[in-house]
Design a protein around this motif. Sequence first.
Motif, mmCIF file in Angstrom:
data_model
loop_
_atom_site.group_PDB
_atom_site.id
_atom_site.type_symbol
_atom_site.label_atom_id
_atom_site.label_comp_id
_atom_site.label_asym_id
_atom_site.label_seq_id
_atom_site.Cartn_x
_atom_site.Cartn_y
_atom_site.Cartn_z
ATOM 1 N N ALA A 135 0.860 -1.279 -0.107
ATOM 2 C CA ALA A 135 0.307 0.184 -0.267
ATOM 3 C C ALA A 135 0.818 1.075 -0.011
ATOM 4 C CB ALA A 135 -1.007 -0.291 1.125
ATOM 5 N N PRO A 143 -5.545 1.539 -0.068
ATOM 6 C CA PRO A 143 -5.369 1.150 1.120
ATOM 7 C C PRO A 143 -6.240 -0.117 0.298
ATOM 8 C CG PRO A 143 -5.112 3.237 1.498
ATOM 9 C CD PRO A 143 -5.375 3.489 0.004
ATOM 10 N N VAL A 146 -5.996 -3.339 -0.550
ATOM 11 C CA VAL A 146 -4.358 -4.240 -0.478
ATOM 12 C C VAL A 146 -6.121 -4.830 0.679
ATOM 13 C CG1 VAL A 146 -3.012 -3.882 1.428
ATOM 14 C CG2 VAL A 146 -2.534 -2.325 -0.719
ATOM 15 N N LEU A 147 -6.219 -3.749 1.411
ATOM 16 C CA LEU A 147 -7.567 -4.145 2.990
ATOM 17 C C LEU A 147 -8.229 -5.986 2.658
ATOM 18 C CD1 LEU A 147 -7.624 -3.932 5.747
ATOM 19 C CD2 LEU A 147 -9.195 -2.152 5.072
ATOM 20 N N VAL A 150 -6.301 -8.537 2.012
ATOM 21 C CA VAL A 150 -5.738 -9.367 3.607
ATOM 22 C C VAL A 150 -6.860 -9.872 3.653
ATOM 23 C CG1 VAL A 150 -5.432 -8.286 6.413
ATOM 24 C CG2 VAL A 150 -4.017 -6.636 4.129
ATOM 25 N N THR B 132 -10.409 -6.711 9.581
ATOM 26 C CA THR B 132 -10.458 -6.433 8.498
ATOM 27 C C THR B 132 -12.364 -5.833 8.812
ATOM 28 O OG1 THR B 132 -11.115 -8.326 7.229
ATOM 29 C CG2 THR B 132 -8.627 -7.052 7.140
ATOM 30 N N PRO B 143 -10.725 2.565 5.960
ATOM 31 C CA PRO B 143 -9.512 1.545 5.718
ATOM 32 C C PRO B 143 -7.965 1.462 6.092
ATOM 33 C CG PRO B 143 -11.078 2.322 3.842
ATOM 34 C CD PRO B 143 -11.336 2.920 5.245
ATOM 35 N N LEU B 147 -5.399 -0.950 7.585
ATOM 36 C CA LEU B 147 -4.511 -1.096 6.960
ATOM 37 C C LEU B 147 -3.635 -0.784 8.306
ATOM 38 C CD1 LEU B 147 -4.440 -2.818 4.031
ATOM 39 C CD2 LEU B 147 -3.432 -0.390 3.767
#
Lengths: 342, 342
Positions: A135, A143, A146-147, A150, B132, B143, B147
């Motif tokens: 990120a 973000p 990327v979240l 995850v 998350t 977010p 993150l």
Amino acid sequence: MTPPDVAVTDVADPLAEAAPTMELLLRELDRRWPPEAERLHRISRYALLPAGKLLRPLLLMESAEAVGGGGPAVVPAALSVEYLHVGSLVHDDVIDGDAMRRGRPSVVARYGTADAIVTGDALMLGMFGVLTDGAEEAGGLPPGRVLAAVRVFARAGVDLCRGQAMEGELRGDLGCGLDRYLTMSSLKTGALFRAACRGGAILGGGTPAQQHALTAYAEHLGLAFQMHDDLLPYTSDPRTTGKSALSDIVAARPTFPVLLCHAMAGARGRARLEAALGGALPAADALRTVHELLETTGALDAARDQATAQAGRATSCLAELPRSRATAVLAAVADLSVSRDR
Amino acid sequence: MTPPDVAVTDVADPLAEAAPTMELLLRELDRRWPPEAERLHRISRYALLPAGKLLRPLLLMESAEAVGGGGPAVVPAALSVEYLHVGSLVHDDVIDGDAMRRGRPSVVARYGTADAIVTGDALMLGMFGVLTDGAEEAGGLPPGRVLAAVRVFARAGVDLCRGQAMEGELRGDLGCGLDRYLTMSSLKTGALFRAACRGGAILGGGTPAQQHALTAYAEHLGLAFQMHDDLLPYTSDPRTTGKSALSDIVAARPTFPVLLCHAMAGARGRARLEAALGGALPAADALRTVHELLETTGALDAARDQATAQAGRATSCLAELPRSRATAVLAAVADLSVSRDR
């Protein structure tokens, strides 16, 4: 198996097209894991390098590119999948007592149970840190993407564990049926393939339809891969595979060809199969007996055919994506998944 | 130890003020882990419930509130810290061969090594999925903050593993010195305390100065907690602590009072200490000998004093934050960390 035209570009060797990606991954892996004094770091390096096939990182990179968003920005995410994969292999070898991995002593054989457990943990936990690097570093992914990645990897990690627990439950159970085997494989092997492709599609900014197509590709690829993996003890040399051909026998795993054989054999063949996998024979004799039964019942050929069919289905899913170098590589990976000898 | 005025509100029992938070956490934990058929889920539930002290989730919730951003939105993050903590305990018990945890059979004792390893993995990996969730559910945290919390927890998880590996290296080494003990404790125990407080501060929208203050609080709290934990085999009943008083002795751990004793004892006392921890005596006799040496050298009192001093420093860090119910609870936790009997 020839990949359908639609996904293939006109390059002579699609896998050779993946060479720059592989070099980038290897260079990054080596840069991030220099030889170092701290014990945990050294053991992690031993587990990661020399690198294995790097199949899952490659899938992530090419999936991202297939939707128009690959390159250096997704390298941290690609490496993080490898950390999760290798961490789970390190723990697998503890659980199965496997002394060899990639042709040399496994982490547990070389460093013992305590360090193998802790190293596996560190790789699995560390992957999420590396993933979030994406990120910021190297282009700065949004973000939110990327979240989402995850979330995908966390779920895949749990599915992988569910598959491993299920594998433990199926151990020694030749009557478990193909459905349960397929569920187990989809969790144990498919989870990371799906996460790599879906994660790549998400990070690359793919549409929901593209994410879906790449996830479906990965699901079939995972099955093809596992089915072919189950064949290796009967079709490839342990010096090539890098692990003992006896591992599945000793662990009494109901593998794909064995389950097909169980379904295809007559009562006498089934009894011999059960005896061989039930520990009645020395492991090497058991392997020979199982191999012979796989040949005579036709289970080996049937398993090969089904693996090839799954690889074909994987490739078909790529038709949903624009033709590119990346989709050609992904098709070549499907091909390779059922033609490799290790 | 009385917390300094600055962090304390005028409530009679600050820890009682944490009761609604604890109830919320317990309710959520129970809701998220219903009794269920799948093996991995059942074992995870066994590991998580009945719940332990829930200290780390409480720290996260109160840290978030201390910077003005607690409540239901941070509950998923709070639970995820518990998953990471419990996952690492499950693996710890495999490594140490501990048969008891929280007054009943440990996961490894009840389900065996394979399932204990996989369950620990699933808890550690699953935590990032739960974390998350906080970005969507229950109020929807930004977010970018979630993150940042992912990054903090991933790093803490790796630090925790580094601490465990270091603990393995220090085993049996009474001459390792207090510095290495403190580094090990800061990694093994401090990492999750720091991550809980820093993660809470980040998710709650705290300023960098507030994040820093809560991280410093957690660092001292972690040391106080570990120092006091090391005292429990000599000061508390195993029926209260829920685990054998012999565990540290059997594992030849250079614990805090033992290291102080080693530094404070004369040559003869040191030799007796080394013999007792070197496996020369039956474990129960060794515990008695060590206990006697800890008393006669004054190491037990010195260890208690230093633990109390660390708890005091933790509380002092809270002065950087606006006085509130949350800071009073955090001060009470510091107090409790060195007065608990389990």
